[in-house]
Design an enzyme around this catalytic site. Structure first.
Site, PDB file in Angstrom:
ATOM      1  N   HIS A 192     -11.178  14.365 -55.943  1.00 38.26           N
ATOM      2  CA  HIS A 192     -11.818  14.178 -54.749  1.00 38.26           C
ATOM      3  C   HIS A 192     -12.045  12.739 -54.217  1.00 38.26           C
ATOM      4  CE1 HIS A 192     -13.491  18.687 -54.842  1.00 38.26           C
ATOM      5  NE2 HIS A 192     -12.121  18.667 -54.677  1.00 38.26           N
ATOM      6  N   HIS A 212      -2.368  22.347 -57.442  1.00 44.77           N
ATOM      7  CA  HIS A 212      -2.365  23.911 -57.434  1.00 44.77           C
ATOM      8  C   HIS A 212      -1.233  24.449 -57.955  1.00 44.77           C
ATOM      9  CE1 HIS A 212      -5.448  24.550 -54.082  1.00 44.77           C
ATOM     10  NE2 HIS A 212      -5.932  23.700 -54.833  1.00 44.77           N
TER      11      HIS A 212
END
Length: 751
Positions: A285, A122
């Site tokens: 993920h 991020h």
């Protein structure tokens, strides 16, 4: 990794915006405190001129990160400090943090690695290729608004966990570098081989005011779309406060195919193709989980809005313990694999092995659960619990979008290919905004040349000496090329630079290559004529059998020679600084699609506004100046000089406020501020104007990018300096200094 433009050249203010709202202070009214509800904000709260004139130009974006705000002082050399680090020791200290769970924020599965991967992702993932803004390069995740974006929920804890490491190494390790390095260490300690790491990201000390994050004034709103879900440029996320896409699907609609469209568009806008996109989503993920143990209403204020006693932390949850198994971040509650702290290929296995049905998290968010599957997925904080595999809507996009599915199945069947693709995509993600490899620091910088880094060939031979430089200037001025042509070509080459992601610039002479040579702002036909003439000068010089001159150097040198001649014609002798050493890039070293993002849709320095521009020209001029890292005085003197030198795109006469074009005079400022003329608009869009004298005769024409230097009070004050009777020498001196700065913006080889 999910949980959950143009720069700000003007300051939209809404009555209920956080910057105009006045906090309630206990006892304030009774005590006669000036901080009272309903009053205009005090300057310390963001009040002032912008309160009264919200559309005024925001010249503060031309004064970013001033020296007075830097506690380290101008002499601090971060590169030298970073080189002195024992990087393996730093990484060992980070690794210890990752597996030392803290009671105040317990680690999922006993390992903070997945949290740190999300933090690094991020930090870097705000980058967008259209204007080069965002990214990890300055550690902006520490500051508003990014520190309080909904998609960055609870990353304040990740950074706080790293404080002991930052404290130990002090200013030798910037926060910006630490965030990315920690992401790498997290991957490595969980069994993944990364592609490399480069340091060199220097911290800044204030929030960025020059990034346009979108038009919305409410978190997670999405006013950025028009037509058939066409995302506004230069934005790279689907909603205000998200890094990329909504993991529940577009606007919370759990449609994997529709979500794939959003994914493809947002990842494309940060320079990722389909293969890199699949690798990043699946690779990220592979680790960790999302958090949605309870209702969103249980979560308190974000870090920027939290009370003082929270000390910079936010999102305090009142749901049970508020942490560990009770944590709430995105509202989703998904763990993708049975080994969430170890690298593997299980994400793809789970993606394709089961059929999924729509369900909801404990917080009420849309997610998917495998039908007819065994409970193989561990609980993050209770070893006695297992659950069935689950997926996000955006995970299923990798299965139901045809192109993504093909790539996903190939990665599923070829784990080594997947690992390599993820390693390369992660490296690109976390280094995309750092510019050329000359800026990379540390022992882990890969030796492989990567096209997205805009590589340049190695410099060979001895640099030009003073006599050779002088001889080349004479040869250039002996051609049929005009001052305007030479100045325009040099500007087209150098002013492609963006301080945001350190791309573009004169080094490489890519102005002669696709796509730059065809850009409308560069006047392709005129540019081709200049390049042919300069190539002739180069061939003549090189044929002497001595040193060679690169076209990149020659373009800049020719522009400088033209400036010197124009100043001489104005009665001022000046030498334009020139440092040789530029090289010429080849077409196969230039990613045409990637470089297309650098094409200027506007350039007020050349009085150019393309059809795609959406703001008035004066705002766009400031945006371009910001990308060129120019100050307000530098912007002012460059516009005035380039106008009288005749550097407008298309040979436009707008703003050429002189009877002596091609001569470096201060006539632009003198005539703009002439009290004997009156300006009036000549277009319905009020973007073109004419000036008439007392007799009614049209004397000049101009655009908003010209008239703003007489209209805006701060720019007028600067224009008055250069319009003064005593300003002739100062104008030339300042123009040359600003010109030289632009010509050398990409000379990282000189640092």
């Amino acid at each position: 990794m999910t949980e959950n433009h143009e720069s700000h050249v003007f300051d939209p203010v809404t009555p209920d915006s956080p910057e105009t709202a006045v906090p309630e202070v206990p006892g304030a009214q009774a005590a006669g405190c000036p901080v009272a509800h309903g009053r205009a904000p005090h300057p310390t709260q963001g009040g002032g001129n912008r309160q009264w004139w919200p559309d005024r130009l925001n010249l503060k974006i031309l004064a970013k990160n001033p020296a007075v705000a830097n506690p380290l002082g101008g002499d601090f050399d971060y590169a030298a400090a970073f080189r002195g680090l024992d990087l393996p020791a730093v990484k060992r200290d980070i690794a210890e943090v990752l597996t030392t769970s803290q009671d105040w924020w317990p680690a999922d599965f006993g390992n903070y690695g997945p949290l740190m991967i999300r933090m690094a992702w991020h930090s870097a993932g705000t980058y967008r290729i259209s204007d080069g803004r965002g990214g990890a390069g300055a550690g902006q995740q520490r500051f508003a608004p990014l520190n309080s974006w909904p998609d960055n929920g609870n990353l304040d804890k990740a950074r706080r966990l790293l404080w002991p490491v930052k404290k130990k190494y002090g200013q030798a390790l910037s926060w910006a570098d630490l965030l990315i390095l920690t992401g790498n260490v997290a991957l490595e300690t969980m069994g993944f081989k990364t592609f490399g790491f480069a340091g060199g990201r220097e911290d800044v000390w204030e929030s960025e005011e020059d990034v346009y994050w979108g038009p919305e004034t409410t978190w997670l709103d999405d006013e950025r779309y028009t037509g058939d879900r066409e995302l506004e440029n230069p934005l790279g996320a689907v909603q205000m406060g998200l890094i990329y896409v909504n993991p529940e699907g577009p606007n919370g609609n759990p449609d994997p195919v529709a979500a794939a469209r959003d994914i493809r568009e947002t990842f494309r806008r940060m320079a990722m193709n389909d293969e890199e996109t699949v690798a990043l989503i699946a690779g990220g993920h592979t680790f960790g989980k999302t958090h949605g143990a309870g209702p969103a209403e249980s979560v308190g204020a974000d870090p920027e809005g939290a009370p003082l006693e929270e000390q910079g932390l936010g999102w305090r949850s009142s749901y049970r313990s508020g942490k560990g198994g009770d944590a709430i971040t995105s509202g989703l509650e998904v763990t993708w694999t049975s080994t969430p702290t170890r690298w593997g290929n299980e994400f793809f296995h789970n993606l394709f092995a089961y059929e999924y049905e729509l369900t909801k998290s404990p917080a009420g968010a849309h997610q998917w659960i495998a039908k007819d599957a065994e409970a193989t997925i561990p609980d993050a904080h209770d070893a006695s619990k297992k659950q069935k595999p689950q997926m996000l809507t955006t995970d299923l996009s990798l299965r139901f979008d045809p192109a993504y599915e093909q790539i996903s199945r190939r990665f599923h069947e070829n784990p080594e290919e997947f690992a390599d693709a993820f390693a390369r995509a992660w490296y690109k993600l976390t280094h995309r905004d750092m510019g050329p490899v000359q800026r990379y620091l540390g022992p882990e910088v890969p030796s492989e040349v990567l096209l997205w880094q805009d590589p340049l060939p190695a410099r060979t031979g001895e640099p030009l000496d003073a006599a050779e430089i002088a001889a080349l200037k004479e040869q250039v001025l002996a051609t049929d090329l005009t001052v305007a042509q030479l100045v325009s070509a040099a500007w087209a080459s150098a002013a492609s630079f963006r301080g945001s992601d350190k791309r573009g610039g004169a080094n490489g002479a890519r102005v002669r290559l696709e796509p730059q040579r065809g850009w409308e702002a560069n006047d392709p036909d005129e540019l081709a004529q200049v390049l042919r003439a300069l190539e002739g000068v180069k061939e003549s010089f090189d044929a002497k059998g001595g040193k060679q001159v690169s076209l990149a150097d020659l373009i800049v040198l020719a522009g400088g020679a033209a400036v010197e001649q124009a100043a001489k014609d104005a009665g001022v002798e000046v030498e334009v600084p020139f440092t040789p050493g530029r090289v010429d890039a080849a077409q196969d070293q230039t990613d045409v699609e990637s470089f297309a993002a650098l094409e200027p849709a506007y350039d007020g320095f050349r009085n150019y506004v393309g059809k795609a521009a959406r703001l008035p020209a004066e705002y766009l001029l400031l945006d371009r100046a910001n990308l060129l890292t120019l100050s307000a005085p530098e912007t002012t003197v460059l516009v005035g000089g380039l106008r009288v030198l005749g550097a407008n795109t298309g040979g436009s006469k707008h703003g050429v406020l002189t009877d002596r074009p091609g001569t470096l005079t201060n006539d632009f400022f003198v005539n703009l501020l002439d009290l004997g003329i009156t300006w009036k608009s000549t277009s319905s869009a009020q973007d073109e104007f004419e000036a008439r004298d007392a007799s009614g005769k049209v004397k000049w024409t101009g655009t908003r990018a010209d008239l703003v230097f007489g209209s805006n009070s701060e720019l007028r004050a600067l224009a008055e300096v250069y319009a003064g009777d005593d300003a002739r020498q100062k104008f030339v001196t300042d123009f040359v200094a600003a010109w030289s700065k632009v010509m050398d913006l990409d000379r990282f080889d000189l640092v």
